[in-house]
Design a protein around this motif. Structure first.
Motif, PDB file in Angstrom:
ATOM      1  N   VAL A  73       1.032  -0.999  -0.141  1.00 13.68           N
ATOM      2  CA  VAL A  73      -0.172   0.243  -0.227  1.00 13.68           C
ATOM      3  C   VAL A  73       0.771   0.860  -0.192  1.00 13.68           C
ATOM      4  O   VAL A  73       2.152   1.173   1.134  1.00 13.68           O
ATOM      5  N   PHE A  74       1.033   2.217  -0.917  1.00 16.25           N
ATOM      6  CA  PHE A  74       1.283   3.019  -0.853  1.00 16.25           C
ATOM      7  C   PHE A  74       0.537   4.747  -0.260  1.00 16.25           C
ATOM      8  O   PHE A  74      -1.126   5.033  -1.043  1.00 16.25           O
ATOM      9  N   GLN A  75       1.116   5.121   0.840  1.00 16.40           N
ATOM     10  CA  GLN A  75      -0.354   6.315   1.356  1.00 16.40           C
ATOM     11  C   GLN A  75       0.726   7.459   1.625  1.00 16.40           C
ATOM     12  O   GLN A  75       2.033   7.366   2.082  1.00 16.40           O
ATOM     13  N   GLY A  76       0.896   8.678   1.291  1.00 16.81           N
ATOM     14  CA  GLY A  76       1.468   9.685   1.546  1.00 16.81           C
ATOM     15  C   GLY A  76       1.836  10.185   3.149  1.00 16.81           C
ATOM     16  O   GLY A  76       0.211   9.591   3.570  1.00 16.81           O
ATOM     17  N   GLU A  77       2.450  10.389   3.847  1.00 13.63           N
ATOM     18  CA  GLU A  77       1.804  10.787   5.394  1.00 13.63           C
ATOM     19  C   GLU A  77       2.159  11.922   5.638  1.00 13.63           C
ATOM     20  O   GLU A  77       2.636  13.240   4.846  1.00 13.63           O
ATOM     21  N   GLY A  78       0.829  12.336   6.148  1.00 10.55           N
ATOM     22  CA  GLY A  78       0.640  13.835   6.056  1.00 10.55           C
ATOM     23  C   GLY A  78      -0.669  14.133   5.304  1.00 10.55           C
ATOM     24  O   GLY A  78      -2.356  13.684   5.160  1.00 10.55           O
ATOM     25  N   GLU A  79      -0.472  15.098   4.778  1.00 13.83           N
ATOM     26  CA  GLU A  79      -1.947  15.915   3.887  1.00 13.83           C
ATOM     27  C   GLU A  79      -2.028  15.924   2.621  1.00 13.83           C
ATOM     28  O   GLU A  79      -3.205  15.675   2.060  1.00 13.83           O
ATOM     29  N   ASN A  80      -0.903  15.137   1.524  1.00 10.94           N
ATOM     30  CA  ASN A  80      -0.318  14.912   0.046  1.00 10.94           C
ATOM     31  C   ASN A  80       0.053  13.799  -0.048  1.00 10.94           C
ATOM     32  O   ASN A  80       0.664  12.966   1.355  1.00 10.94           O
ATOM     33  N   PHE A  81      -0.309  13.360  -1.127  1.00 11.23           N
ATOM     34  CA  PHE A  81       0.386  11.920  -1.838  1.00 11.23           C
ATOM     35  C   PHE A  81       1.980  12.151  -2.012  1.00 11.23           C
ATOM     36  O   PHE A  81       2.452  11.354  -0.967  1.00 11.23           O
ATOM     37  N   CYS A  82       2.106  12.115  -2.905  1.00 14.00           N
ATOM     38  CA  CYS A  82       3.256  12.909  -3.300  1.00 14.00           C
ATOM     39  C   CYS A  82       3.131  13.975  -4.117  1.00 14.00           C
ATOM     40  O   CYS A  82       2.923  14.229  -5.451  1.00 14.00           O
ATOM     41  N   ALA A  83       4.257  14.737  -3.821  1.00 12.38           N
ATOM     42  CA  ALA A  83       4.268  16.505  -4.932  1.00 12.38           C
ATOM     43  C   ALA A  83       5.160  16.219  -5.805  1.00 12.38           C
ATOM     44  O   ALA A  83       5.587  17.443  -6.939  1.00 12.38           O
ATOM     45  N   GLY A  84       5.678  15.074  -5.913  1.00 11.79           N
ATOM     46  CA  GLY A  84       6.089  14.938  -7.374  1.00 11.79           C
ATOM     47  C   GLY A  84       8.146  14.939  -7.007  1.00 11.79           C
ATOM     48  O   GLY A  84       8.544  15.007  -6.232  1.00 11.79           O
ATOM     49  N   GLY A  85       9.141  14.976  -7.812  1.00  9.71           N
ATOM     50  CA  GLY A  85       9.800  14.997  -8.145  1.00  9.71           C
ATOM     51  C   GLY A  85      11.427  16.173  -7.289  1.00  9.71           C
ATOM     52  O   GLY A  85      10.354  17.003  -6.943  1.00  9.71           O
ATOM     53  N   ASP A  86      11.789  16.332  -6.480  1.00  8.31           N
ATOM     54  CA  ASP A  86      12.506  17.239  -6.017  1.00  8.31           C
ATOM     55  C   ASP A  86      13.192  18.058  -6.100  1.00  8.31           C
ATOM     56  O   ASP A  86      14.579  17.230  -7.494  1.00  8.31           O
ATOM     57  N   ILE A  87      12.697  18.997  -6.229  1.00  9.93           N
ATOM     58  CA  ILE A  87      13.727  19.626  -7.458  1.00  9.93           C
ATOM     59  C   ILE A  87      14.962  20.688  -6.947  1.00  9.93           C
ATOM     60  O   ILE A  87      15.896  20.529  -7.066  1.00  9.93           O
ATOM     61  N   LYS A  88      14.894  20.367  -5.197  1.00  9.69           N
ATOM     62  CA  LYS A  88      16.760  20.349  -4.820  1.00  9.69           C
ATOM     63  C   LYS A  88      17.182  19.432  -5.547  1.00  9.69           C
ATOM     64  O   LYS A  88      18.251  19.281  -5.589  1.00  9.69           O
ATOM     65  N   ASP A  89      16.579  18.151  -4.987  1.00 10.25           N
ATOM     66  CA  ASP A  89      18.280  16.822  -6.004  1.00 10.25           C
ATOM     67  C   ASP A  89      17.935  17.056  -7.731  1.00 10.25           C
ATOM     68  O   ASP A  89      19.532  16.760  -7.464  1.00 10.25           O
TER      69      ASP A  89
ATOM     70  N   ALA B 171      -8.288  15.496  -3.662  1.00 11.66           N
ATOM     71  CA  ALA B 171      -7.030  14.224  -3.825  1.00 11.66           C
ATOM     72  C   ALA B 171      -7.495  15.414  -5.119  1.00 11.66           C
ATOM     73  O   ALA B 171      -7.803  15.983  -5.796  1.00 11.66           O
ATOM     74  N   TYR B 172      -5.520  15.613  -5.751  1.00 11.93           N
ATOM     75  CA  TYR B 172      -4.660  16.600  -6.611  1.00 11.93           C
ATOM     76  C   TYR B 172      -3.997  16.184  -7.518  1.00 11.93           C
ATOM     77  O   TYR B 172      -3.457  16.021  -7.131  1.00 11.93           O
ATOM     78  N   PHE B 173      -5.250  15.695  -8.867  1.00  7.42           N
ATOM     79  CA  PHE B 173      -3.995  14.787 -10.081  1.00  7.42           C
ATOM     80  C   PHE B 173      -3.591  15.965 -10.749  1.00  7.42           C
ATOM     81  O   PHE B 173      -3.985  16.650 -11.226  1.00  7.42           O
ATOM     82  N   ALA B 174      -2.065  15.999 -11.049  1.00  6.89           N
ATOM     83  CA  ALA B 174      -1.141  16.906 -12.153  1.00  6.89           C
ATOM     84  C   ALA B 174      -0.394  16.220 -12.462  1.00  6.89           C
ATOM     85  O   ALA B 174       0.864  15.992 -12.512  1.00  6.89           O
ATOM     86  N   LEU B 175      -0.111  16.389 -13.402  1.00  7.53           N
ATOM     87  CA  LEU B 175       1.707  16.348 -14.510  1.00  7.53           C
ATOM     88  C   LEU B 175       2.402  17.240 -15.130  1.00  7.53           C
ATOM     89  O   LEU B 175       1.986  17.819 -16.096  1.00  7.53           O
ATOM     90  N   PRO B 176       2.296  18.370 -14.255  1.00 11.91           N
ATOM     91  CA  PRO B 176       3.024  19.649 -14.500  1.00 11.91           C
ATOM     92  C   PRO B 176       3.882  19.791 -15.246  1.00 11.91           C
ATOM     93  O   PRO B 176       4.630  20.651 -15.756  1.00 11.91           O
ATOM     94  N   GLU B 177       4.917  18.513 -15.225  1.00 15.52           N
ATOM     95  CA  GLU B 177       6.361  18.241 -16.252  1.00 15.52           C
ATOM     96  C   GLU B 177       6.581  19.681 -16.859  1.00 15.52           C
ATOM     97  O   GLU B 177       7.481  20.570 -17.168  1.00 15.52           O
ATOM     98  N   THR B 178       5.809  19.895 -18.051  1.00 17.42           N
ATOM     99  CA  THR B 178       5.837  20.998 -19.976  1.00 17.42           C
ATOM    100  C   THR B 178       6.077  22.010 -19.166  1.00 17.42           C
ATOM    101  O   THR B 178       6.835  22.474 -19.485  1.00 17.42           O
ATOM    102  N   SER B 179       5.219  22.619 -17.530  1.00 20.67           N
ATOM    103  CA  SER B 179       5.036  23.955 -17.546  1.00 20.67           C
ATOM    104  C   SER B 179       6.323  24.448 -16.789  1.00 20.67           C
ATOM    105  O   SER B 179       6.980  25.185 -16.525  1.00 20.67           O
ATOM    106  N   LEU B 180       6.940  22.923 -16.823  1.00 24.16           N
ATOM    107  CA  LEU B 180       8.337  22.742 -15.808  1.00 24.16           C
ATOM    108  C   LEU B 180       9.666  23.283 -16.946  1.00 24.16           C
ATOM    109  O   LEU B 180      10.982  22.926 -16.451  1.00 24.16           O
ATOM    110  N   GLY B 181       9.567  23.605 -17.977  1.00 20.78           N
ATOM    111  CA  GLY B 181      10.494  23.339 -19.276  1.00 20.78           C
ATOM    112  C   GLY B 181      10.800  21.875 -19.488  1.00 20.78           C
ATOM    113  O   GLY B 181      12.027  21.126 -19.321  1.00 20.78           O
TER     114      GLY B 181
END
Length: 254
Positions: free
Chosen positions: A26-42, A107-117
């Motif tokens: 079972v995948f479940q996010g800890e806290g109020e979100n599931f997963c906000a995507g890749g870490d920009i800092k990484d 729940a809020y689903f999105a593929l924002p990648e192209t908006s980030l280049g």
């Protein structure tokens, strides 16, 4: 989701896939979100390594996540996602490889990648398999976003709930339902549905017949062949051995 988290998830999935005691993941996010995507800092760290001469820093950062998605998709276990809050980018991809998805209306689903280049490089093939090419084109090319009700309407989500509390109750129901199903037969069924080797139809049917036969003849050290046990339990009006020996439902994080 940074590279360290990806490595930890790969390790956890590998251990779970190899364990006869594990029936579901079972995948479940800890806290109020599931997963906000890749870490920009990484990603910034990957840029630093690239500048220091590591030519494949970006490639490794991206490709490793794709390996995680493949490992989750092809797991012999039933993989379930419980989604609340954001499921963006990589989180969206993780949802797409699950066998069953429970989500709240918020729940809020999105593929924002192209908006980030960026392209949704490792995610795209899995989204196409889940939602089809037409829907994926709109989402990926226009950086689409939507909430739980639309996710349910386009079959990304199997069960839609009002809130996290109801989602957890639905998860418990699904895990109890899963206990009725033989683990070996479940793993074979999932493999046949996914056809990971892209076998042509006749070859796939030959393989299915061999696996069907094996369910009557192959036994592990502690149990009879599942098909024989299942049919015998049905005739004797009792639970099959795998149901009686199923572990208690646990929701501890990996």
């Amino acid at each position: 989701m940074n590279l360290a988290m990806v490595e930890e998830l790969i390790q956890a999935l590998t251990l779970a896939n190899d364990s006869e005691k594990v029936r579901a993941i079972v995948f479940q996010g800890e806290g109020e979100n599931f997963c906000a995507g890749g870490d920009i800092k990484d990603m910034a760290q990957a840029q630093k390594r690239h500048q220091q001469g590591e030519a494949d820093a970006y490639y490794h950062f991206n490709r490793r996540f794709g390996q995680l998605l493949s490992l989750a998709e092809q797991s012999p276990k039933v993989v379930i996602a419980l989604v609340d809050g954001y499921a963006l980018g990589g989180g969206f991809g993780l949802v797409c490889v699950c066998d069953y998805v429970i989500a709240t209306k918020s729940a809020y689903f999105a593929l924002p990648e192209t908006s980030l280049g960026l392209p949704p490089a490792q995610i795209a093939p899995f989204v196409v398999k889940r939602l089809g090419l037409t829907t994926t084109r709109e989402l990926a090319l226009l950086a689409g976003a939507f909430k739980g009700e639309k996710a349910y309407a386009i079959n990304l989500v199997n069960t839609l709930t009002e809130d996290q509390e109801q989602a957890r109750l639905d998860l418990d129901d699904k895990l109890k339902q899963l206990k009725r199903c033989a683990p070996g037969a479940t793993a074979i069924t999932k493999s046949l549905l996914l056809n990971p080797d892209n076998l042509p139809q006749e070859a796939l049917l030959d393989l299915a017949a061999q696996q069907f036969s094996g369910q009557f003849t192959k036994a592990n050290a502690e149990a009879n062949p599942e098909a024989l046990e299942g049919t015998k339990a049905f005739m004797e009006k009792r639970p099959p051995a795998w149901m009686e020996s199923a572990p208690a439902i646990e929701q501890e994080p990996v």
